[in-house]
Enzyme design. Structure first.
Site: not given
Ligand code: AMP
Length: 175
Positions: A63, A100
């Site tokens: 995205r 996670e």
């Molecule tokens: P993180 O590495 O945990 O910061 O996750 C970031 C990536 O995962 C981004 O590219 C987001 O598009 C996606 N992502 C993680 N959690 C969510 C969520 N709750 N809703 C939508 N997209 C998420």
């Protein structure tokens, strides 16, 4: 929150238990479906980076490509994709990080950024910060000058900023 940003926040759709139980997925597609709101996001990012003398926008799979591609095009500068491992055809620099459950690897082309180029990283959402931290390391290992990382949405309770110490972080909507 000012009223324009409130309109964006109101358009987000929260989908419970996607893609797995316990995750509240923030769906940005209602913003993309509304041309005015989509343009508003791009204009907010353009205003912020218009006069910074950037060389490139780096977008994170997938995205981050939607917003990053539009911003790069409007600024008339390069767009550089960071993709999930195995998708880029040329020589890559890879970075693995913990999720996670399990781990993930993202990649960038080795020749995508020249030493000293000024770049901004764009993604749709900052959650735990693992993806963004890996992206920032890839940019810096190639010698990029990372001005800022910018997100449409930041899930503040997950404290993604803590993993990104030393980087400038900006988000449009905080949840
Ligand atoms: P993180 O590495 O945990 O910061 O996750 C970031 C990536 O995962 C981004 O590219 C987001 O598009 C996606 N992502 C993680 N959690 C969510 C969520 N709750 N809703 C939508 N997209 C998420």
């Amino acid at each position: 929150m000012n009223s324009a940003i409130q309109r964006l926040a109101d358009a987000l759709r929260t989908v419970p238990d996607f893609p797995k139980p316990g995750i509240q997925f923030i769906d940005i597609t209602p913003i993309l479906q509304n041309g005015q709101l989509f343009r508003l996001v791009i204009n907010l990012m353009l205003e912020r980076y218009m006069k910074k003398g950037l060389d490139a926008i780096v977008g994170i799979d997938a995205r981050g490509f939607i917003f990053g591609g539009a911003v790069a095009n409007q600024l008339g500068i390069a767009f550089i994709p960071i993709r999930k491992k195995g998708k880029l055809p040329w020589q890559t620099l890879d970075k693995s990080y913990e999720l996670e459950y399990g781990s993930a690897t993202i990649s960038i082309h080795k020749d995508a950024i020249k030493r000293g180029q000024k770049v901004v990283v764009i993604d749709d959402l900052l959650a735990t910060g693992g993806t963004a931290a890996a992206a920032s390391e890839l940019v810096k290992e190639l010698g990029g000058d990372l001005l800022e990382m910018t997100f449409l949405v930041e899930l503040e309770f997950l404290k993604g900023r803590d993993k990104l110490a030393g980087n400038n972080i900006h988000s449009i909507i905080q949840l």
